[in-house]
Design a protein around this motif. Structure first.
Motif, short mmCIF file in Angstrom:
data_model
loop_
_atom_site.label_atom_id
_atom_site.label_comp_id
_atom_site.label_asym_id
_atom_site.label_seq_id
_atom_site.Cartn_x
_atom_site.Cartn_y
_atom_site.Cartn_z
N GLU A 314 49.52 78.22 -77.79
CA GLU A 314 48.09 78.50 -77.92
C GLU A 314 47.47 79.04 -76.64
N ARG A 315 47.95 78.58 -75.50
CA ARG A 315 47.32 78.97 -74.24
C ARG A 315 48.08 80.09 -73.53
N CYS A 316 49.07 80.65 -74.20
CA CYS A 316 49.92 81.67 -73.55
C CYS A 316 49.33 83.06 -73.75
N PHE A 317 49.38 83.85 -72.69
CA PHE A 317 48.89 85.22 -72.73
C PHE A 317 49.63 86.06 -73.76
N TYR A 318 50.93 85.72 -73.99
CA TYR A 318 51.77 86.52 -74.87
C TYR A 318 51.83 85.96 -76.30
N ALA A 319 50.93 85.05 -76.64
CA ALA A 319 51.03 84.31 -77.91
C ALA A 319 51.21 85.22 -79.11
N ARG A 320 50.44 86.31 -79.19
CA ARG A 320 50.52 87.18 -80.36
C ARG A 320 51.59 88.25 -80.22
N THR A 321 51.79 88.75 -79.04
CA THR A 321 52.78 89.83 -78.88
C THR A 321 54.21 89.30 -78.93
N CYS A 322 54.45 88.11 -78.43
CA CYS A 322 55.78 87.51 -78.42
C CYS A 322 56.07 86.78 -79.72
N GLY A 323 55.05 86.18 -80.30
CA GLY A 323 55.23 85.47 -81.57
C GLY A 323 55.93 84.14 -81.47
N GLY A 324 56.09 83.62 -80.24
CA GLY A 324 56.70 82.30 -80.09
C GLY A 324 58.15 82.32 -79.65
N GLY A 325 58.71 83.50 -79.36
CA GLY A 325 60.10 83.55 -78.90
C GLY A 325 61.07 83.57 -80.06
N SER A 326 62.19 82.87 -79.91
CA SER A 326 63.24 82.87 -80.93
C SER A 326 62.87 81.90 -82.05
N ARG A 327 62.54 82.45 -83.20
CA ARG A 327 62.12 81.60 -84.31
C ARG A 327 63.29 80.84 -84.92
N CYS A 328 64.50 81.40 -84.85
CA CYS A 328 65.63 80.67 -85.41
C CYS A 328 65.97 79.44 -84.56
N ILE A 329 65.85 79.54 -83.24
CA ILE A 329 66.09 78.37 -82.39
C ILE A 329 65.00 77.33 -82.63
N ALA A 330 63.75 77.77 -82.73
CA ALA A 330 62.65 76.84 -83.01
C ALA A 330 62.88 76.12 -84.34
N ALA A 331 63.31 76.88 -85.36
CA ALA A 331 63.55 76.27 -86.67
C ALA A 331 64.68 75.25 -86.60
N ALA A 332 65.76 75.58 -85.87
CA ALA A 332 66.90 74.67 -85.79
C ALA A 332 66.57 73.40 -85.01
N VAL A 333 65.77 73.54 -83.95
CA VAL A 333 65.48 72.39 -83.08
C VAL A 333 64.29 71.58 -83.56
N HIS A 334 63.21 72.26 -83.93
CA HIS A 334 61.97 71.58 -84.28
C HIS A 334 61.72 71.49 -85.78
N GLY A 335 62.55 72.15 -86.57
CA GLY A 335 62.32 72.17 -87.99
C GLY A 335 61.17 73.05 -88.39
N ASP A 336 60.81 74.02 -87.55
CA ASP A 336 59.64 74.86 -87.82
C ASP A 336 59.79 76.18 -87.08
N PRO A 337 59.89 77.31 -87.82
CA PRO A 337 60.01 78.60 -87.12
C PRO A 337 58.72 79.01 -86.42
#
Length: 369
Positions: A314-337
């Motif tokens: 939420e507070r990152c300058f790149y929040a919209r352009t980056c989209g959160g980084g690797s969504r597959c890693i986020a999904a595997a680790v946090h259960g949420d892409p």
């Protein structure tokens, strides 16, 4: 990147199909995204049906966009695709559609003998990608004894036939500092592109979850990549840094995950998902049309939402352009892409929460065919 469809939803201005035609493999890599129980393998007629769906999607997209040169690409992989006896005939079918799309092959490189490479030379794929995960000792520890020399021999044969070759490196805690060796190997062999992604703890790779790079290690790894890319800029060293988060060390335009956007993945049984390493099934090509799946899938729609900000960004300058980084890693680790990439050193880091409900929210039952 998108143009509005007349009815509902959006369609891309270009598309990449990643087509998994088998889950059989002659290796058992410790970071593999596949499960131990492979899904059913398609017959030849099933492959032809999937190919027809790709062609229909491309034609529809060209018609809706008004772009005669709508860009489309099919990347064929497995498992190990060369394990199928009908793989070269399948590539012949793809090569015959050069006016509609280009094609490439992803392989572990161990089956690239002289006969196979001569066939590839005749068919002219856009590139053939081979996985190399370190020096000989490290690679063989990850993929199996003797696999390094087989893969390097395959790369040499590709170079000998002037077939564009790429090297893919999967980084985790036990090998990421070996990347300079891989980059130098690529330079010596005249490889067109050397690139890297990070371990995604899914499939059999869940057992290697402790090897996932920390934010500090991720930053160090990208620094090593940057050194190799800068070291060789006058000598055509082909290191590419255009994957999730890598822009933070290069200063380049932010990379945004393309899964469910300009990337569509098809599994051997016809299941459709955003990415092989985000195996959330949203439809099946043997039960419904690809155009319908792409347009109506809730998950695909959410992945394409450029205004959505991932949790922790939420507070990152790149929040919209980056989209959160690797969504597959986020999904595997946090259960949420739609959670910040666990390797990001800029994101907020709430306590890791494994969420078993992810498949319930986005998946449909996958019926083997």
């Amino acid at each position: 990147m998108y143009f509005k469809q007349d009815t509902t939803g959006y369609w891309p201005g270009h598309i990449l199909f990643q087509w998994h035609i088998t889950e059989r493999c002659n290796l058992r890599c410790i970071h593999c995204y596949q499960e131990d129980l492979p899904c059913p393998e398609p017959a030849w007629d099933d492959l032809m049906e999937v190919l027809e769906q790709f062609k229909s999607f491309i034609r529809s997209s060209r018609s809706l966009s008004g772009k005669k040169r709508f860009r489309a690409h099919v990347t064929v992989t497995g498992g190990e695709p060369f394990i199928r006896q009908d793989f070269i005939p399948l590539l012949e079918k793809l090569a015959a559609e050069s006016r509609l799309f280009s094609f490439a092959v992803l392989t572990n490189g161990t089956m690239l003998d002289s006969s196979v490479v001569r066939s590839l030379s005749r068919l002219k794929p856009g590139f053939v990608q081979v996985s190399i995960d370190g020096d000989q000792e490290t690679h063989d520890n990850i993929r199996g004894k003797g696999s390094y020399e087989q893969a390097v021999s395959g790369l040499r044969r590709l170079a000998g036939e002037h077939i564009p070759a790429h090297i893919s490196f999967t980084a985790h805690r036990s090998n990421f500092r070996d990347f300079p060796h891989v980059a130098q190997l690529g330079h010596r062999l005249g490889i067109a592109r050397v690139w890297a992604d990070r371990l995604v703890p899914c499939g059999r790779g869940r057992a290697a979850a402790d090897s996932l790079l920390t934010p500090d290690e991720t930053r160090e790894f990208f620094g090593l990549m940057r050194v190799e890319s800068r070291r060789g800029w006058l000598t055509s060293r082909p290191v590419s840094l255009h994957r999730s988060l890598q822009f933070m060390v290069t200063g380049d335009r932010p990379y945004r995950c393309s899964a469910g956007d300009t990337l569509i993945t098809v599994l051997p049984n016809g299941d459709v998902c955003p990415c092989r390493r985000m195996p959330l099934v949203v439809g099946n090509l043997f039960r419904e049309k690809l155009e319908q799946i792409y347009d109506t899938s809730r998950l695909f729609q959410e992945l394409r939402d450029r205004e959505r900000i991932s949790r922790g960004c939420e507070r990152c300058f790149y929040a919209r352009t980056c989209g959160g980084g690797s969504r597959c890693i986020a999904a595997a680790v946090h259960g949420d892409p739609f959670h910040a990439d666990p390797g990001c050193w800029l994101a907020d880091k709430p306590k890791t929460r494994l969420t078993p409900s992810l498949r319930d929210r986005y998946s449909i039952d996958s019926v083997p065919v």
